[in-house]
Design an enzyme around this catalytic site. Structure first.
Site, short mmCIF file in Angstrom:
data_model
loop_
_atom_site.label_atom_id
_atom_site.label_comp_id
_atom_site.label_asym_id
_atom_site.label_seq_id
_atom_site.Cartn_x
_atom_site.Cartn_y
_atom_site.Cartn_z
CE LYS A 83 -3.92 1.90 2.67
NZ LYS A 83 -4.77 1.69 3.85
CB SER A 158 -8.10 3.54 2.84
OG SER A 158 -7.30 2.92 3.83
CB SER A 182 -8.39 0.59 5.67
OG SER A 182 -9.15 1.76 5.51
#
Ligand code: GLN
Length: 495
Positions: A83, A158, A182
Protein backbone atom coordinates in the site's frame (compact mmCIF):
# COMPACT_ATOMS: atom_id res chain seq x y z
CA UNK A 1 6.54 -21.14 -17.33
CA UNK A 2 3.18 -20.72 -15.70
CA UNK A 3 0.01 -20.50 -17.77
CA UNK A 4 -2.26 -17.44 -17.30
CA UNK A 5 -4.96 -19.77 -16.03
CA UNK A 6 -2.72 -21.35 -13.41
CA UNK A 7 -1.56 -17.89 -12.34
CA UNK A 8 -5.14 -16.91 -11.54
CA UNK A 9 -5.37 -19.71 -8.99
CA UNK A 10 -1.89 -19.30 -7.58
CA UNK A 11 -1.53 -18.34 -3.93
CA UNK A 12 1.51 -17.75 -1.76
CA UNK A 13 1.74 -21.33 -0.51
CA UNK A 14 1.53 -22.87 -3.97
CA UNK A 15 3.94 -20.32 -5.47
CA UNK A 16 6.39 -21.32 -2.75
CA UNK A 17 6.03 -24.99 -3.70
CA UNK A 18 6.63 -24.27 -7.38
CA UNK A 19 9.78 -22.35 -6.54
CA UNK A 20 11.03 -25.04 -4.17
CA UNK A 21 10.48 -27.75 -6.77
CA UNK A 22 12.28 -25.54 -9.30
CA UNK A 23 9.24 -25.64 -11.55
CA UNK A 24 9.45 -21.90 -11.93
CA UNK A 25 12.03 -19.20 -11.27
CA UNK A 26 11.37 -15.97 -9.46
CA UNK A 27 12.05 -14.04 -12.67
CA UNK A 28 9.53 -16.29 -14.47
CA UNK A 29 6.97 -15.77 -11.74
CA UNK A 30 7.44 -12.00 -11.64
CA UNK A 31 7.29 -11.79 -15.42
CA UNK A 32 4.02 -13.70 -15.39
CA UNK A 33 2.58 -11.30 -12.80
CA UNK A 34 3.89 -8.29 -14.74
CA UNK A 35 2.20 -9.65 -17.89
CA UNK A 36 -1.04 -10.15 -15.95
CA UNK A 37 -0.79 -6.62 -14.60
CA UNK A 38 -0.20 -5.31 -18.11
CA UNK A 39 -3.31 -7.13 -19.24
CA UNK A 40 -5.74 -6.12 -16.49
CA UNK A 41 -4.47 -3.10 -14.59
CA UNK A 42 -5.57 -0.63 -17.24
CA UNK A 43 -9.09 -1.50 -16.06
CA UNK A 44 -8.54 -2.42 -12.42
CA UNK A 45 -6.06 0.38 -11.65
CA UNK A 46 -4.76 -1.27 -8.48
CA UNK A 47 -1.25 0.10 -8.88
CA UNK A 48 -0.08 3.69 -8.63
CA UNK A 49 3.44 2.67 -9.52
CA UNK A 50 5.23 -0.42 -10.79
CA UNK A 51 9.00 -0.36 -11.09
CA UNK A 52 9.52 -3.23 -13.54
CA UNK A 53 13.29 -3.04 -13.61
CA UNK A 54 13.50 -3.04 -9.84
CA UNK A 55 11.12 -6.01 -9.58
CA UNK A 56 13.08 -8.08 -12.07
CA UNK A 57 16.39 -7.28 -10.44
CA UNK A 58 15.05 -8.38 -7.02
CA UNK A 59 13.78 -11.56 -8.71
CA UNK A 60 17.13 -12.24 -10.38
CA UNK A 61 18.89 -11.95 -7.03
CA UNK A 62 16.42 -14.37 -5.53
CA UNK A 63 17.03 -16.89 -8.31
CA UNK A 64 20.76 -16.62 -7.72
CA UNK A 65 20.25 -17.33 -4.01
CA UNK A 66 18.11 -20.39 -4.74
CA UNK A 67 20.62 -21.70 -7.23
CA UNK A 68 23.27 -21.54 -4.53
CA UNK A 69 20.91 -23.17 -2.01
CA UNK A 70 20.92 -19.96 0.01
CA UNK A 71 17.24 -19.01 -0.13
CA UNK A 72 16.21 -16.77 2.74
CA UNK A 73 12.84 -18.47 3.34
CA UNK A 74 10.29 -20.66 1.53
CA UNK A 75 8.85 -17.41 0.15
CA UNK A 76 12.09 -16.14 -1.36
CA UNK A 77 11.29 -14.72 -4.81
CA UNK A 78 7.53 -14.25 -4.39
CA UNK A 79 6.10 -10.82 -5.16
CA UNK A 80 4.07 -8.80 -2.66
CA UNK A 81 2.30 -5.49 -3.34
CA UNK A 82 2.58 -2.69 -0.78
CA UNK A 83 0.00 0.00 0.00
CA UNK A 84 1.25 3.45 -0.90
CA UNK A 85 1.44 4.64 2.72
CA UNK A 86 4.07 2.05 3.74
CA UNK A 87 7.64 3.15 3.06
CA UNK A 88 9.85 1.25 0.60
CA UNK A 89 13.31 2.78 0.31
CA UNK A 90 13.83 4.69 -2.94
CA UNK A 91 10.24 4.13 -4.11
CA UNK A 92 7.40 6.69 -4.25
CA UNK A 93 5.18 7.00 -1.18
CA UNK A 94 2.35 9.36 -2.06
CA UNK A 95 -0.48 8.10 0.21
CA UNK A 96 -2.50 8.79 -2.97
CA UNK A 97 -2.22 12.51 -2.16
CA UNK A 98 -1.08 15.38 -4.36
CA UNK A 99 0.81 16.78 -1.40
CA UNK A 100 3.33 13.92 -1.61
CA UNK A 101 3.33 13.72 -5.40
CA UNK A 102 7.08 13.51 -5.86
CA UNK A 103 8.03 12.09 -2.49
CA UNK A 104 10.27 9.04 -2.33
CA UNK A 105 10.84 7.11 0.89
CA UNK A 106 14.34 7.56 2.25
CA UNK A 107 14.20 4.27 4.18
CA UNK A 108 12.36 0.95 4.47
CA UNK A 109 9.51 0.52 6.93
CA UNK A 110 10.13 -2.33 9.38
CA UNK A 111 7.55 -4.54 7.65
CA UNK A 112 9.23 -4.07 4.26
CA UNK A 113 12.67 -4.63 5.77
CA UNK A 114 11.43 -7.93 7.23
CA UNK A 115 9.86 -9.00 3.94
CA UNK A 116 13.12 -8.26 2.13
CA UNK A 117 15.05 -10.23 4.76
CA UNK A 118 12.94 -13.25 3.77
CA UNK A 119 13.58 -12.62 0.08
CA UNK A 120 10.10 -11.45 -0.98
CA UNK A 121 10.02 -9.24 -4.05
CA UNK A 122 8.50 -5.82 -3.38
CA UNK A 123 6.09 -5.40 -6.28
CA UNK A 124 4.54 -1.99 -6.83
CA UNK A 125 2.67 0.61 -4.83
CA UNK A 126 -1.06 0.12 -4.49
CA UNK A 127 -3.75 2.78 -4.74
CA UNK A 128 -5.71 3.85 -1.67
CA UNK A 129 -8.00 6.53 -0.33
CA UNK A 130 -5.90 9.63 0.31
CA UNK A 131 -4.04 9.19 3.62
CA UNK A 132 -6.16 6.05 4.21
CA UNK A 133 -9.32 8.10 4.72
CA UNK A 134 -12.21 6.41 3.00
CA UNK A 135 -14.00 3.17 2.27
CA UNK A 136 -14.03 3.02 -1.55
CA UNK A 137 -10.72 4.24 -3.02
CA UNK A 138 -12.71 7.11 -4.56
CA UNK A 139 -10.74 9.56 -2.39
CA UNK A 140 -7.44 8.84 -4.18
CA UNK A 141 -6.07 12.01 -5.78
CA UNK A 142 -4.86 9.99 -8.77
CA UNK A 143 -7.39 7.42 -9.94
CA UNK A 144 -10.22 5.17 -8.90
CA UNK A 145 -9.43 1.50 -8.47
CA UNK A 146 -12.19 -0.81 -9.72
CA UNK A 147 -13.49 -4.02 -8.19
CA UNK A 148 -12.16 -6.97 -10.23
CA UNK A 149 -15.55 -8.74 -9.83
CA UNK A 150 -17.44 -5.88 -11.47
CA UNK A 151 -15.57 -2.88 -12.84
CA UNK A 152 -18.52 -0.55 -12.19
CA UNK A 153 -18.17 -1.16 -8.45
CA UNK A 154 -15.68 0.05 -5.85
CA UNK A 155 -13.05 -2.28 -4.40
CA UNK A 156 -13.61 -0.85 -0.91
CA UNK A 157 -11.06 1.17 0.98
CA UNK A 158 -8.84 2.47 2.02
CA UNK A 159 -6.58 -0.47 1.03
CA UNK A 160 -8.64 -0.95 -2.16
CA UNK A 161 -5.59 -1.26 -4.42
CA UNK A 162 -4.05 -3.92 -2.18
CA UNK A 163 -7.27 -5.97 -2.12
CA UNK A 164 -7.97 -5.55 -5.85
CA UNK A 165 -4.39 -6.46 -6.83
CA UNK A 166 -4.76 -9.83 -5.05
CA UNK A 167 -8.31 -10.46 -6.29
CA UNK A 168 -7.23 -9.72 -9.89
CA UNK A 169 -4.25 -12.12 -9.50
CA UNK A 170 -1.75 -9.36 -10.18
CA UNK A 171 0.15 -10.51 -7.06
CA UNK A 172 -0.45 -13.41 -4.66
CA UNK A 173 -0.34 -11.26 -1.50
CA UNK A 174 -0.24 -7.63 -0.42
CA UNK A 175 0.03 -5.39 2.62
CA UNK A 176 -2.62 -2.92 3.67
CA UNK A 177 -3.26 -0.80 6.74
CA UNK A 178 -6.37 -0.84 8.90
CA UNK A 179 -7.41 2.10 11.08
CA UNK A 180 -11.13 1.40 11.12
CA UNK A 181 -11.57 -1.45 8.66
CA UNK A 182 -9.34 -0.60 5.72
CA UNK A 183 -7.95 -4.12 5.34
CA UNK A 184 -11.07 -6.12 6.18
CA UNK A 185 -13.66 -4.08 4.28
CA UNK A 186 -11.87 -4.05 0.88
CA UNK A 187 -10.91 -7.71 1.38
CA UNK A 188 -14.61 -8.50 1.85
CA UNK A 189 -15.62 -6.45 -1.20
CA UNK A 190 -13.01 -8.17 -3.40
CA UNK A 191 -13.50 -11.76 -2.20
CA UNK A 192 -10.08 -12.11 -0.56
CA UNK A 193 -8.86 -12.64 3.02
CA UNK A 194 -7.69 -9.68 5.11
CA UNK A 195 -6.12 -9.77 8.55
CA UNK A 196 -6.00 -6.90 11.01
CA UNK A 197 -3.56 -7.90 13.75
CA UNK A 198 -3.77 -6.92 17.42
CA UNK A 199 -2.70 -3.31 18.00
CA UNK A 200 1.07 -3.44 18.59
CA UNK A 201 1.59 -6.88 17.01
CA UNK A 202 3.07 -5.40 13.81
CA UNK A 203 5.50 -2.48 13.79
CA UNK A 204 4.23 0.77 12.30
CA UNK A 205 7.69 2.22 11.80
CA UNK A 206 7.62 3.60 8.26
CA UNK A 207 3.83 3.64 7.96
CA UNK A 208 2.57 7.16 7.28
CA UNK A 209 0.46 7.83 10.37
CA UNK A 210 -3.28 8.49 10.07
CA UNK A 211 -4.64 7.84 13.59
CA UNK A 212 -1.82 6.50 15.72
CA UNK A 213 -3.89 4.80 18.42
CA UNK A 214 -5.81 2.82 15.76
CA UNK A 215 -3.47 2.18 12.79
CA UNK A 216 -2.22 -1.34 12.17
CA UNK A 217 -0.50 -2.95 9.15
CA UNK A 218 -1.69 -6.37 8.00
CA UNK A 219 -1.72 -8.82 5.09
CA UNK A 220 -4.27 -9.52 2.34
CA UNK A 221 -4.18 -12.84 0.49
CA UNK A 222 -6.16 -15.65 -1.12
CA UNK A 223 -6.21 -17.82 1.99
CA UNK A 224 -5.98 -17.89 5.76
CA UNK A 225 -2.66 -19.72 5.50
CA UNK A 226 -1.16 -17.01 3.29
CA UNK A 227 -2.14 -14.19 5.64
CA UNK A 228 -0.75 -16.20 8.59
CA UNK A 229 2.54 -16.76 6.74
CA UNK A 230 2.93 -13.04 6.05
CA UNK A 231 2.03 -12.17 9.66
CA UNK A 232 4.80 -14.56 10.74
CA UNK A 233 7.25 -12.46 8.75
CA UNK A 234 6.09 -8.92 9.54
CA UNK A 235 5.02 -9.41 13.17
CA UNK A 236 7.11 -9.29 16.33
CA UNK A 237 8.72 -6.68 18.51
CA UNK A 238 10.37 -3.64 16.96
CA UNK A 239 12.37 -1.20 19.11
CA UNK A 240 11.68 1.50 16.49
CA UNK A 241 7.95 1.56 17.31
CA UNK A 242 7.18 2.54 20.90
CA UNK A 243 3.75 0.88 20.74
CA UNK A 244 5.22 -2.45 19.60
CA UNK A 245 4.42 -5.39 21.88
CA UNK A 246 7.13 -7.78 23.11
CA UNK A 247 5.34 -10.78 21.53
CA UNK A 248 7.23 -12.92 19.04
CA UNK A 249 5.83 -13.92 15.66
CA UNK A 250 6.58 -16.97 13.54
CA UNK A 251 4.16 -19.73 14.56
CA UNK A 252 0.92 -18.58 12.92
CA UNK A 253 1.26 -20.56 9.70
CA UNK A 254 2.06 -23.70 11.74
CA UNK A 255 -1.08 -23.20 13.80
CA UNK A 256 -3.12 -22.93 10.58
CA UNK A 257 -1.56 -26.07 9.07
CA UNK A 258 -2.21 -28.02 12.27
CA UNK A 259 -5.86 -27.07 12.33
CA UNK A 260 -6.45 -28.26 8.76
CA UNK A 261 -9.00 -31.06 8.57
CA UNK A 262 -10.21 -30.34 12.10
CA UNK A 263 -13.58 -29.37 13.52
CA UNK A 264 -14.86 -26.75 15.95
CA UNK A 265 -15.97 -28.94 18.84
CA UNK A 266 -15.46 -27.10 22.12
CA UNK A 267 -15.22 -23.66 20.45
CA UNK A 268 -17.66 -21.06 21.72
CA UNK A 269 -18.59 -18.51 19.11
CA UNK A 270 -20.37 -15.33 20.18
CA UNK A 271 -22.88 -13.68 17.87
CA UNK A 272 -23.45 -10.02 18.78
CA UNK A 273 -27.16 -9.34 18.67
CA UNK A 274 -26.66 -5.62 17.93
CA UNK A 275 -24.87 -6.46 14.66
CA UNK A 276 -27.88 -8.18 13.22
CA UNK A 277 -30.41 -5.55 14.27
CA UNK A 278 -28.78 -2.80 12.23
CA UNK A 279 -31.04 -1.40 9.48
CA UNK A 280 -28.16 -0.95 7.06
CA UNK A 281 -27.48 -4.70 6.78
CA UNK A 282 -28.69 -5.95 3.41
CA UNK A 283 -30.68 -9.17 2.97
CA UNK A 284 -27.99 -10.74 0.77
CA UNK A 285 -25.41 -10.26 3.51
CA UNK A 286 -27.78 -11.54 6.18
CA UNK A 287 -28.43 -14.69 4.14
CA UNK A 288 -24.71 -15.45 3.79
CA UNK A 289 -24.25 -14.85 7.53
CA UNK A 290 -27.03 -17.31 8.33
CA UNK A 291 -25.45 -19.94 6.08
CA UNK A 292 -22.10 -19.33 7.76
CA UNK A 293 -23.56 -19.81 11.24
CA UNK A 294 -25.06 -23.10 10.08
CA UNK A 295 -21.65 -24.23 8.84
CA UNK A 296 -20.01 -23.28 12.16
CA UNK A 297 -22.67 -25.22 14.07
CA UNK A 298 -22.35 -28.23 11.79
CA UNK A 299 -18.61 -28.20 12.53
CA UNK A 300 -19.43 -28.59 16.22
CA UNK A 301 -19.05 -24.98 17.42
CA UNK A 302 -21.36 -23.79 20.14
CA UNK A 303 -22.88 -20.47 19.10
CA UNK A 304 -24.19 -18.14 21.77
CA UNK A 305 -25.82 -14.74 21.61
CA UNK A 306 -23.69 -11.98 23.10
CA UNK A 307 -24.20 -8.25 23.48
CA UNK A 308 -21.92 -5.36 22.53
CA UNK A 309 -24.21 -2.68 23.95
CA UNK A 310 -22.19 0.39 22.89
CA UNK A 311 -22.07 -0.58 19.19
CA UNK A 312 -24.27 2.35 18.19
CA UNK A 313 -21.63 4.84 19.37
CA UNK A 314 -18.67 3.26 17.58
CA UNK A 315 -18.79 5.33 14.39
CA UNK A 316 -19.26 8.63 16.22
CA UNK A 317 -16.41 7.86 18.63
CA UNK A 318 -14.15 6.77 15.79
CA UNK A 319 -14.73 9.97 13.83
CA UNK A 320 -13.80 12.05 16.90
CA UNK A 321 -10.68 10.11 17.86
CA UNK A 322 -9.43 9.34 14.35
CA UNK A 323 -9.88 12.91 13.11
CA UNK A 324 -8.28 14.37 16.26
CA UNK A 325 -5.22 12.18 15.75
CA UNK A 326 -5.18 12.84 12.01
CA UNK A 327 -5.22 16.60 12.54
CA UNK A 328 -2.04 16.27 14.62
CA UNK A 329 -0.36 13.71 12.35
CA UNK A 330 -1.02 15.62 9.13
CA UNK A 331 0.37 18.86 10.52
CA UNK A 332 3.77 17.79 9.21
CA UNK A 333 2.63 18.19 5.59
CA UNK A 334 3.20 21.91 5.57
CA UNK A 335 5.35 22.58 2.53
CA UNK A 336 8.38 23.00 4.75
CA UNK A 337 9.20 19.56 6.09
CA UNK A 338 7.25 17.59 3.47
CA UNK A 339 5.69 18.52 0.18
CA UNK A 340 6.83 20.80 -2.59
CA UNK A 341 7.10 24.37 -1.36
CA UNK A 342 5.25 26.79 -3.64
CA UNK A 343 7.69 29.38 -4.99
CA UNK A 344 5.18 32.23 -5.00
CA UNK A 345 4.11 32.11 -1.34
CA UNK A 346 4.85 35.50 0.20
CA UNK A 347 4.22 34.67 3.87
CA UNK A 348 3.44 31.72 6.10
CA UNK A 349 -0.33 31.96 5.74
CA UNK A 350 -0.22 32.01 1.98
CA UNK A 351 2.29 29.14 2.03
CA UNK A 352 -0.09 27.04 4.12
CA UNK A 353 -3.05 28.02 2.03
CA UNK A 354 -1.35 27.22 -1.26
CA UNK A 355 0.27 24.07 -0.02
CA UNK A 356 -2.37 22.47 2.21
CA UNK A 357 -5.34 24.08 0.49
CA UNK A 358 -4.43 22.65 -2.89
CA UNK A 359 -2.40 19.64 -1.81
CA UNK A 360 -5.05 17.91 0.29
CA UNK A 361 -8.30 16.51 -1.06
CA UNK A 362 -11.77 17.32 0.24
CA UNK A 363 -12.12 14.40 2.67
CA UNK A 364 -8.69 14.97 4.20
CA UNK A 365 -9.46 18.65 4.75
CA UNK A 366 -12.84 17.79 6.23
CA UNK A 367 -11.16 15.52 8.75
CA UNK A 368 -8.39 17.96 9.66
CA UNK A 369 -11.01 20.62 10.35
CA UNK A 370 -13.17 18.25 12.40
CA UNK A 371 -10.17 16.92 14.31
CA UNK A 372 -8.87 20.39 15.08
CA UNK A 373 -12.33 21.39 16.28
CA UNK A 374 -12.77 18.47 18.71
CA UNK A 375 -9.34 19.16 20.19
CA UNK A 376 -9.80 22.91 20.58
CA UNK A 377 -10.17 24.35 24.06
CA UNK A 378 -13.81 24.62 25.00
CA UNK A 379 -14.73 21.56 22.94
CA UNK A 380 -12.04 19.14 24.07
CA UNK A 381 -13.98 17.96 27.14
CA UNK A 382 -17.29 17.75 25.35
CA UNK A 383 -16.01 15.74 22.37
CA UNK A 384 -12.52 14.33 22.60
CA UNK A 385 -12.51 13.44 26.30
CA UNK A 386 -16.01 12.05 26.14
CA UNK A 387 -15.08 10.11 23.01
CA UNK A 388 -12.17 8.52 24.88
CA UNK A 389 -14.49 7.52 27.71
CA UNK A 390 -16.95 5.88 25.35
CA UNK A 391 -14.01 4.17 23.65
CA UNK A 392 -13.26 2.51 27.00
CA UNK A 393 -16.87 1.34 27.22
CA UNK A 394 -16.61 -0.15 23.73
CA UNK A 395 -13.41 -1.95 24.66
CA UNK A 396 -15.05 -3.23 27.85
CA UNK A 397 -17.96 -4.58 25.78
CA UNK A 398 -15.50 -6.80 23.91
CA UNK A 399 -13.63 -7.86 27.04
CA UNK A 400 -16.92 -8.81 28.72
CA UNK A 401 -18.01 -10.74 25.64
CA UNK A 402 -14.73 -12.67 25.61
CA UNK A 403 -15.55 -13.90 29.14
CA UNK A 404 -18.42 -15.80 27.54
CA UNK A 405 -17.01 -16.87 24.17
CA UNK A 406 -13.69 -17.63 22.49
CA UNK A 407 -14.34 -15.75 19.32
CA UNK A 408 -16.92 -13.37 17.89
CA UNK A 409 -18.60 -13.92 14.53
CA UNK A 410 -19.80 -10.87 12.60
CA UNK A 411 -20.45 -9.68 9.07
CA UNK A 412 -17.49 -7.77 7.60
CA UNK A 413 -19.68 -5.16 5.90
CA UNK A 414 -23.38 -4.31 5.81
CA UNK A 415 -23.54 -4.68 2.00
CA UNK A 416 -21.53 -6.11 -0.87
CA UNK A 417 -19.39 -3.72 -2.94
CA UNK A 418 -21.39 -0.67 -4.05
CA UNK A 419 -21.23 1.26 -7.32
CA UNK A 420 -18.97 4.25 -7.92
CA UNK A 421 -20.62 7.44 -6.72
CA UNK A 422 -23.32 5.58 -4.80
CA UNK A 423 -22.18 6.89 -1.42
CA UNK A 424 -21.39 10.50 -2.18
CA UNK A 425 -22.73 11.59 1.20
CA UNK A 426 -19.77 11.13 3.60
CA UNK A 427 -22.05 9.96 6.42
CA UNK A 428 -23.35 7.14 4.19
CA UNK A 429 -19.76 6.20 3.39
CA UNK A 430 -18.82 6.15 7.09
CA UNK A 431 -21.51 3.52 7.71
CA UNK A 432 -19.67 1.05 5.45
CA UNK A 433 -17.30 0.37 8.39
CA UNK A 434 -19.95 -0.21 11.00
CA UNK A 435 -18.80 -3.80 11.69
CA UNK A 436 -15.06 -3.18 11.53
CA UNK A 437 -14.47 0.09 13.37
CA UNK A 438 -15.10 -1.06 16.95
CA UNK A 439 -12.31 -3.64 16.63
CA UNK A 440 -9.75 -0.86 16.15
CA UNK A 441 -11.20 1.14 19.03
CA UNK A 442 -10.82 -1.98 21.21
CA UNK A 443 -7.29 -2.67 19.90
CA UNK A 444 -8.04 -6.31 19.26
CA UNK A 445 -7.53 -8.55 16.20
CA UNK A 446 -9.92 -9.64 13.45
CA UNK A 447 -9.94 -11.30 10.06
CA UNK A 448 -12.36 -11.05 7.17
CA UNK A 449 -12.95 -14.05 4.96
CA UNK A 450 -15.05 -14.47 1.85
CA UNK A 451 -18.12 -16.43 2.93
CA UNK A 452 -20.54 -16.45 0.02
CA UNK A 453 -22.07 -14.54 -2.87
CA UNK A 454 -24.74 -11.86 -2.60
CA UNK A 455 -27.65 -13.00 -4.78
CA UNK A 456 -28.75 -9.48 -5.71
CA UNK A 457 -25.39 -8.28 -7.04
CA UNK A 458 -23.41 -11.52 -7.63
CA UNK A 459 -20.64 -9.94 -5.56
CA UNK A 460 -18.64 -11.66 -2.80
CA UNK A 461 -19.73 -11.22 0.83
CA UNK A 462 -17.26 -11.32 3.70
CA UNK A 463 -17.61 -12.44 7.31
CA UNK A 464 -15.40 -11.60 10.24
CA UNK A 465 -13.92 -13.45 13.17
CA UNK A 466 -12.90 -11.19 16.05
CA UNK A 467 -10.64 -12.56 18.80
CA UNK A 468 -9.28 -11.16 22.09
CA UNK A 469 -6.03 -9.15 21.95
CA UNK A 470 -3.18 -11.48 20.94
CA UNK A 471 -5.72 -14.18 20.07
CA UNK A 472 -4.45 -14.59 16.49
CA UNK A 473 -3.50 -18.28 16.83
CA UNK A 474 -6.96 -19.38 17.79
CA UNK A 475 -8.60 -16.95 15.36
CA UNK A 476 -6.53 -18.21 12.44
CA UNK A 477 -7.17 -21.86 13.32
CA UNK A 478 -10.93 -21.35 13.49
CA UNK A 479 -10.75 -19.37 10.23
CA UNK A 480 -8.90 -22.18 8.48
CA UNK A 481 -11.53 -24.73 9.51
CA UNK A 482 -14.31 -22.42 8.34
CA UNK A 483 -12.49 -21.79 5.05
CA UNK A 484 -12.19 -25.50 4.36
CA UNK A 485 -15.90 -26.01 4.94
CA UNK A 486 -17.56 -22.94 3.46
CA UNK A 487 -19.87 -23.48 0.53
CA UNK A 488 -17.62 -21.94 -2.13
CA UNK A 489 -14.05 -23.16 -2.10
CA UNK A 490 -12.31 -20.54 -4.22
CA UNK A 491 -13.32 -16.96 -4.88
CA UNK A 492 -11.86 -15.98 -8.26
CA UNK A 493 -13.42 -13.25 -10.44
CA UNK A 494 -13.80 -14.05 -14.11
CA UNK A 495 -11.78 -10.96 -15.13
N1 GLN B 1 -13.07 3.91 6.27
C1 GLN B 1 -12.53 4.38 7.51
C2 GLN B 1 -12.14 5.82 7.37
O1 GLN B 1 -12.47 6.37 6.40
C3 GLN B 1 -11.37 3.52 7.91
C4 GLN B 1 -10.13 3.83 7.19
C5 GLN B 1 -8.97 2.97 7.56
O2 GLN B 1 -9.12 1.92 8.18
N2 GLN B 1 -7.80 3.44 7.19
O3 GLN B 1 -11.52 6.40 8.20
Amino acid sequence: MITPDALKKLDLASASELLEKREISSVGLCEAYLARTNEVDGNVKAFLNIDRENILSQAAESDKRRLEGKELSPYDGIPIAIKDCISVSGQPCTCASKILENFKSPYDSTVVKRLKEKGLVIFGRTNMDEFAMGSSCENSAYMKTANPWDLSRVPGGSSGGSAASVAASEVPVSLGSDTGGSIRQPAAFCGVTGLKPTYGRVSRYGLVAFASSLDQIGPIGHSVLDTAAILDIIGGHDPLDSTSLPEESGTFADAVRKSSGGNLKGVKIGIPKEYFNIDAIEPGVKAVMEESVNILQALGAETIEISLPHTEYAIAVYYIIATAEASANLARFDGIRYGVRPSDASDLNSLYFKMRGHGFGKEVKRRIILGTYVLSSGYYDAYYLRGQKVRTLIRNDFMNAFQKCDIIFAPATPSAAFKFGEKSDPLQMYLADIFTIAVNLAGTCAISLPAGIDKATSMPVGMQFIAPPLGEHKMLSVSKIFEENRGIKAFIPSL
